[in-house]
Write a protein that holds these residues in place. Structure first.
Motif, PDB file in Angstrom:
ATOM      1  N   SER A  30     -10.008   1.273   1.419  1.00  0.00           N
ATOM      2  CA  SER A  30     -10.764   2.307   0.711  1.00  0.00           C
ATOM      3  C   SER A  30     -10.507   3.709   1.247  1.00  0.00           C
ATOM      4  O   SER A  30     -11.087   4.669   0.746  1.00  0.00           O
ATOM      5  N   ASN A  31      -9.672   3.842   2.258  1.00  0.00           N
ATOM      6  CA  ASN A  31      -9.421   5.163   2.814  1.00  0.00           C
ATOM      7  C   ASN A  31      -8.810   6.098   1.783  1.00  0.00           C
ATOM      8  O   ASN A  31      -8.030   5.688   0.918  1.00  0.00           O
ATOM      9  N   SER A  32      -9.168   7.374   1.895  1.00  0.00           N
ATOM     10  CA  SER A  32      -8.891   8.339   0.833  1.00  0.00           C
ATOM     11  C   SER A  32      -7.419   8.651   0.639  1.00  0.00           C
ATOM     12  O   SER A  32      -7.034   9.202  -0.388  1.00  0.00           O
ATOM     13  N   TRP A  33      -6.578   8.336   1.619  1.00  0.00           N
ATOM     14  CA  TRP A  33      -5.166   8.694   1.481  1.00  0.00           C
ATOM     15  C   TRP A  33      -4.359   7.675   0.691  1.00  0.00           C
ATOM     16  O   TRP A  33      -3.198   7.902   0.396  1.00  0.00           O
ATOM     17  N   TRP A  34      -4.965   6.551   0.320  1.00  0.00           N
ATOM     18  CA  TRP A  34      -4.218   5.551  -0.437  1.00  0.00           C
ATOM     19  C   TRP A  34      -4.194   5.886  -1.922  1.00  0.00           C
ATOM     20  O   TRP A  34      -5.231   6.136  -2.531  1.00  0.00           O
ATOM     21  N   ALA A  35      -3.010   5.856  -2.502  1.00  0.00           N
ATOM     22  CA  ALA A  35      -2.854   6.042  -3.948  1.00  0.00           C
ATOM     23  C   ALA A  35      -2.824   4.711  -4.670  1.00  0.00           C
ATOM     24  O   ALA A  35      -3.209   4.619  -5.838  1.00  0.00           O
ATOM     25  N   ALA A  36      -2.346   3.655  -4.009  1.00  0.00           N
ATOM     26  CA  ALA A  36      -2.261   2.335  -4.624  1.00  0.00           C
ATOM     27  C   ALA A  36      -2.299   1.279  -3.533  1.00  0.00           C
ATOM     28  O   ALA A  36      -1.698   1.458  -2.470  1.00  0.00           O
ATOM     29  N   THR A  37      -3.015   0.184  -3.779  1.00  0.00           N
ATOM     30  CA  THR A  37      -3.086  -0.924  -2.831  1.00  0.00           C
ATOM     31  C   THR A  37      -3.040  -2.241  -3.586  1.00  0.00           C
ATOM     32  O   THR A  37      -3.482  -2.339  -4.735  1.00  0.00           O
ATOM     33  N   SER A  38      -2.520  -3.268  -2.926  1.00  0.00           N
ATOM     34  CA  SER A  38      -2.442  -4.590  -3.541  1.00  0.00           C
ATOM     35  C   SER A  38      -2.433  -5.641  -2.447  1.00  0.00           C
ATOM     36  O   SER A  38      -1.640  -5.558  -1.508  1.00  0.00           O
ATOM     37  N   ALA A  39      -3.341  -6.622  -2.539  1.00  0.00           N
ATOM     38  CA  ALA A  39      -3.432  -7.692  -1.553  1.00  0.00           C
ATOM     39  C   ALA A  39      -3.974  -8.937  -2.244  1.00  0.00           C
ATOM     40  O   ALA A  39      -4.352  -8.907  -3.429  1.00  0.00           O
ATOM     41  N   PRO A  95      -8.744  13.835  -1.105  1.00  0.00           N
ATOM     42  CA  PRO A  95      -8.235  14.072  -2.452  1.00  0.00           C
ATOM     43  C   PRO A  95      -9.273  13.791  -3.508  1.00  0.00           C
ATOM     44  O   PRO A  95     -10.140  12.939  -3.344  1.00  0.00           O
ATOM     45  N   THR A  96      -9.154  14.510  -4.627  1.00  0.00           N
ATOM     46  CA  THR A  96     -10.106  14.308  -5.700  1.00  0.00           C
ATOM     47  C   THR A  96      -9.958  12.929  -6.313  1.00  0.00           C
ATOM     48  O   THR A  96     -10.903  12.372  -6.827  1.00  0.00           O
ATOM     49  N   SER A  97      -8.783  12.383  -6.247  1.00  0.00           N
ATOM     50  CA  SER A  97      -8.567  11.013  -6.691  1.00  0.00           C
ATOM     51  C   SER A  97      -8.126  10.221  -5.478  1.00  0.00           C
ATOM     52  O   SER A  97      -6.946   9.986  -5.256  1.00  0.00           O
ATOM     53  N   ALA A  98      -9.097   9.808  -4.673  1.00  0.00           N
ATOM     54  CA  ALA A  98      -8.756   9.299  -3.354  1.00  0.00           C
ATOM     55  C   ALA A  98      -8.018   7.978  -3.400  1.00  0.00           C
ATOM     56  O   ALA A  98      -7.223   7.692  -2.540  1.00  0.00           O
ATOM     57  N   LYS A  99      -8.263   7.159  -4.373  1.00  0.00           N
ATOM     58  CA  LYS A  99      -7.613   5.860  -4.428  1.00  0.00           C
ATOM     59  C   LYS A  99      -7.459   5.490  -5.880  1.00  0.00           C
ATOM     60  O   LYS A  99      -8.416   5.437  -6.630  1.00  0.00           O
ATOM     61  N   ALA A 125       0.853  -1.190   0.000  1.00  0.00           N
ATOM     62  CA  ALA A 125       0.000   0.000   0.000  1.00  0.00           C
ATOM     63  C   ALA A 125       0.884   1.234   0.000  1.00  0.00           C
ATOM     64  O   ALA A 125       1.923   1.259   0.666  1.00  0.00           O
ATOM     65  N   ARG A 126       0.477   2.261  -0.744  1.00  0.00           N
ATOM     66  CA  ARG A 126       1.227   3.520  -0.818  1.00  0.00           C
ATOM     67  C   ARG A 126       0.265   4.691  -0.698  1.00  0.00           C
ATOM     68  O   ARG A 126      -0.802   4.704  -1.321  1.00  0.00           O
ATOM     69  N   THR A 127       0.644   5.684   0.081  1.00  0.00           N
ATOM     70  CA  THR A 127      -0.195   6.865   0.247  1.00  0.00           C
ATOM     71  C   THR A 127       0.010   7.854  -0.900  1.00  0.00           C
ATOM     72  O   THR A 127       0.970   7.763  -1.669  1.00  0.00           O
ATOM     73  N   HIS A 128      -0.895   8.808  -0.989  1.00  0.00           N
ATOM     74  CA  HIS A 128      -0.657  10.020  -1.761  1.00  0.00           C
ATOM     75  C   HIS A 128       0.414  10.846  -1.043  1.00  0.00           C
ATOM     76  O   HIS A 128       0.901  10.470   0.029  1.00  0.00           O
ATOM     77  N   GLN A 129       0.772  11.969  -1.618  1.00  0.00           N
ATOM     78  CA  GLN A 129       1.637  12.925  -0.919  1.00  0.00           C
ATOM     79  C   GLN A 129       0.902  13.398   0.322  1.00  0.00           C
ATOM     80  O   GLN A 129      -0.233  13.857   0.262  1.00  0.00           O
ATOM     81  N   MET A 130       1.548  13.272   1.490  1.00  0.00           N
ATOM     82  CA  MET A 130       0.906  13.574   2.761  1.00  0.00           C
ATOM     83  C   MET A 130       1.513  14.830   3.380  1.00  0.00           C
ATOM     84  O   MET A 130       2.736  14.975   3.463  1.00  0.00           O
ATOM     85  N   SER A 131       0.644  15.742   3.828  1.00  0.00           N
ATOM     86  CA  SER A 131       1.097  16.943   4.528  1.00  0.00           C
ATOM     87  C   SER A 131       0.770  16.880   6.016  1.00  0.00           C
ATOM     88  O   SER A 131       1.120  17.773   6.772  1.00  0.00           O
ATOM     89  N   SER A 132       0.094  15.835   6.466  1.00  0.00           N
ATOM     90  CA  SER A 132      -0.122  15.577   7.888  1.00  0.00           C
ATOM     91  C   SER A 132      -0.626  14.148   8.031  1.00  0.00           C
ATOM     92  O   SER A 132      -1.614  13.768   7.392  1.00  0.00           O
ATOM     93  N   PHE A 133       0.046  13.373   8.867  1.00  0.00           N
ATOM     94  CA  PHE A 133      -0.442  12.026   9.163  1.00  0.00           C
ATOM     95  C   PHE A 133      -1.427  12.053  10.318  1.00  0.00           C
ATOM     96  O   PHE A 133      -2.390  11.287  10.333  1.00  0.00           O
ATOM     97  N   GLN A 134      -1.209  12.937  11.287  1.00  0.00           N
ATOM     98  CA  GLN A 134      -2.117  12.971  12.431  1.00  0.00           C
ATOM     99  C   GLN A 134      -3.508  13.452  12.037  1.00  0.00           C
ATOM    100  O   GLN A 134      -4.493  13.109  12.681  1.00  0.00           O
ATOM    101  N   ASN A 135      -3.599  14.248  10.977  1.00  0.00           N
ATOM    102  CA  ASN A 135      -4.902  14.682  10.469  1.00  0.00           C
ATOM    103  C   ASN A 135      -5.261  14.017   9.150  1.00  0.00           C
ATOM    104  O   ASN A 135      -6.321  14.281   8.591  1.00  0.00           O
ATOM    105  N   PHE A 136      -4.364  13.180   8.618  1.00  0.00           N
ATOM    106  CA  PHE A 136      -4.571  12.482   7.357  1.00  0.00           C
ATOM    107  C   PHE A 136      -4.888  13.445   6.213  1.00  0.00           C
ATOM    108  O   PHE A 136      -5.805  13.247   5.423  1.00  0.00           O
ATOM    109  N   TYR A 137      -4.106  14.532   6.146  1.00  0.00           N
ATOM    110  CA  TYR A 137      -4.232  15.482   5.047  1.00  0.00           C
ATOM    111  C   TYR A 137      -3.361  15.028   3.878  1.00  0.00           C
ATOM    112  O   TYR A 137      -2.174  14.735   4.050  1.00  0.00           O
TER     113      TYR A 137
END
Length: 697
Positions: free
Chosen positions: A315-324, A673-677, A266-278
């Protein structure tokens, strides 16, 4: 610059990073609350505590670009002894990776010699294979011939090409070919993993180590590696074992975050805060790395097994890519590793990363750009006597004995020696902390109680927290009614969660702000500095049960008290000599095939951020997101919602789109994000489409 000055500068870096190395064998805490109060009188270079490369051989210590063009790093975790792990290591070899960062869990059979032989047979005896400890490596970590010793020996074989500072594989910063990375044990706190440095790696201590490591070892590319996860920063069944402030400590220093533990990708989008998940998605399609923005990934598919995703978490919005291997993820998983090419085609600020599998697929592809400032070279040096006085700081205290945490039942029976602290309706829990060296003049900015859950429980909690007035009196165990009868503060703090809240095994949960309680204690006429401060939890009758970890069960997951304060008078001063460097020019270029920054090129500007760099210490509920979240994706933090605010909910993910398409209309940061996942496009073995960010380059 002569060798003497280089060694003095190395001593200064050591002073910044490990001010109490000389006290290590005496049991001092290397991540103590006031590190500058320790005198620095020597360096312990003996294995297995600390390893130092030769500073005279470290041209990159001063920022000289020694990174080869297309310098390839493999990021992986969770291997095992068997065919799958062999295939992944051969994948590393076939991709010509210059080095590998393995984020914990090696062979799963406690055979360090066999594991090291496997790496050596496939990649070579002096191949740069760097490891941070995982929970399945603990039993054979510090023993003779263990994983730590063999990693230390590999560092010696690599020799002058690498310099590391700190405790091997657990709290260490390394510089290799211009890449600077921290290998951390944070979160891996099983009892078998004890003997790290001098004690347990604390949240505050680890954050300070990360900040000082990247300050002393500057680079335009930085990486944090540890094994375990926060529950919301993985897509499987893992609980919260790494706190969000640690992720943010790396983000603030512009460091990429690489983890394992969960056997998926799993990989996030570019993150500007982890505690707020921005998230902070750039319109150019690249992930911009700077002191405020970064990316985090889980790469835990190096051989042990492939696991099913939790649909809600994936399905959380901060993920850019997931694989399982199952569940709702963009692509089916495969054994493999994430490969990142730094100094891409001679552009030292770009990196192309691809998640590759042993069956020839590419599950994810993305481009990073470092916007960190160019590193300057020293042009002159001198010695300076410096005095540092501290008037404010953060301090983190931990329950330090079995008698310092206690529980009183409804019937009034008080016990201290149990492995568990049952927080049932009508119970009272007590925690005693030593070492708060503050007077009534101190201003308390914040204070938090962190507790670890032993057994998974769900449902709302309703706790009332108070502190004992004056010096905390030691708990009497066994006894009757001695906790509930204590004289406590007038102020109280409610810790309330929603009915959908769930606490997971080994998860760490933070209370609301307790600064009003600490302030009232300090103002009490009976208080004296360094006395014990006792915190009590009264479990109200409407609360569901929790079972907290005690010191006797796992001392590294015993309760902690984190206090941020300032004082009108210095609390301590320390004088020492340091080498003073005058840095006024970029390092000159070196011969091919190495790549350097252009002379005089200015640092890149930071992109705008969605949240301040210093974000709140806990995940705050958002009143504007009333959607009910599923229990499996409930955030771990236990802060109570503000009045009138809806319980926190994880935003639903929009329809997935192609991960190889550039982000659309995302020039400003967004909470969702507009492209959440995005779904990574699988590529055939015959070729990979050029990433949009590289078109025209």
């Amino acid at each position: 610059m002569n060798k003497t000055i280089l060694h003095l500068a190395a001593l200064f870096a050591c002073l910044l990073l490990c001010p109490c190395l000389n006290l290590a064998m005496q049991g001092a805490n290397c991540f103590g609350p006031n590190p500058m109060e320790f005198s620095f009188s020597g360096i312990d270079t003996a294995y297995p505590k600390f390893f130092f490369g030769d500073p005279a051989a470290r041209s990159d210590l001063w920022g000289k670009q020694v990174m080869p063009v297309n310098f390839t790093v493999a990021f992986l975790g969770d291997s095992a002894a068997g065919t799958n792990a062999n295939s992944v290591l051969n994948l590393v070899k076939s991709n010509n990776a210059h080095m590998t960062i393995h984020s914990g869990d090696f062979d799963y059979v406690d055979s360090p010699s066999s594991w090291d032989a496997l790496v050596t047979n496939i990649l070579g005896a002096d191949y740069p294979y760097f490891e941070s400890i995982g929970n399945h490596d603990c039993a054979r970590w510090t023993v003779a011939g263990g994983y730590q010793e063999l990693l230390y020996q590999r560092l010696q074989r690599i020799g002058a090409n690498v310099t590391c500072l700190g405790e091997v594989g657990t709290n260490m910063v390394c510089s290799f070919k211009g890449l600077v990375f921290v290998l951390s044990s944070y979160g891996t706190s099983e009892p078998a993993c004890y003997n790290f440095c001098t004690g347990c790696p604390t949240t505050l201590g680890q954050a300070q180590f990360i900040e000082k490591a990247f300050t002393a070892f500057p680079s335009v590319w930085r990486v944090c590696s540890w094994h375990k996860n926060h529950r919301l920063l993985q897509i499987g069944s893992k609980g919260t074992e790494v706190s969000l402030p640690i992720y943010d400590a790396c983000r603030k220093m512009g460091a990429i975050i690489s983890t394992g533990h969960e056997h998926s990708y799993a990989r996030t989008h570019q993150m500007s805060s982890f505690q707020n998940f921005y998230t902070n998605i750039s319109s150019d399609g690249m992930i911009h790395i700077n002191e405020g923005n970064t990316v985090a990934w889980v790469s835990g598919v190096a051989g042990y097994d492939l696991r099913t995703a939790d649909t809600a978490l994936a399905s959380n919005s901060w993920w850019a890519a997931t694989s399982a291997s199952g569940g709702t993820t963009a692509v089916a998983a495969g054994y493999g590793a994430l490969f990142c090419k730094f100094n891409l085609n001679g552009d030292y600020r770009k990196s192309l990363c691809e998640m590759k599998t042993v069956d020839g697929r590419i599950l994810d592809s993305f481009v990073m750009q470092s916007d960190l400032p160019d590193v300057l070279s020293p042009s002159s040096s001198s010695q300076s006597q410096t005095t540092v006085c501290t008037t404010g700081s953060d301090i983190e205290l931990q329950v330090s004995s079995g008698g310092a945490n206690a529980v009183e039942t409804v019937a009034g029976s008080v016990t201290c020696s149990g492995a568990s602290l049952v927080a049932g309706p009508g119970y009272t829990l007590g925690f005693s902390f030593l070492g708060l060296n503050l007077t009534s003049t101190a201003q308390i900015h914040s204070a938090y109680l962190d507790v670890a859950e032993e057994i998974e429980f769900g449902g709302a909690i309703n706790w009332t927290l108070r502190a004992e007035l004056g010096p905390g009196v030691a708990f009497a165990c066994p006894s009757t009614g001695t906790l509930s009868a204590r004289s406590k503060t007038t102020n109280s703090v409610s810790w309330i969660t929603s009915s959908i809240d769930r606490w997971y095994e080994a998860g760490v949960y933070r209370s609301p702000d307790l600064s009003s309680l600490i302030s009232e204690v300090l103002l009490n006429s009976n208080w004296s500095p360094m006395s014990a401060i006792n915190i009590y939890i009264t479990v109200e009758s409407s609360s569901t049960q929790r079972t907290l970890n005690s010191f006797n069960r796992d001392r590294c997951q015993a309760a902690t008290l984190a206090v941020s304060y300032s004082s009108p008078n210095p609390t301590y001063c320390s004088s020492y000599s340091i080498p003073v460097e005058v840095r006024n020019a970029l390092v000159p270029p070196v011969a091919a095939p190495l790549s350097d920054p252009p002379i005089g090129q200015p640092p890149f500007a930071e992109p705008p951020q969605a949240a301040p760099a210093d974000s709140p210490p806990v995940f705050q509920p958002q009143a504007q997101t009333p959607t009910q979240a599923s229990p499996s994706s409930t955030p771990a933090a236990g802060a109570a919602p503000a009045a009138g605010a809806a319980p926190h909910a994880i935003p639903a993910a929009p329809t997935p789109v192609n991960a190889n398409a550039p982000a659309s209309a995302a020039s400003t940061p967004t909470k969702s994000p507009t492209s959440a996942k995005t779904a990574p496009k699988a590529a055939s073995t015959s070729g990979v489409p050029k990433h949009p960010a590289l078109l025209g380059s």
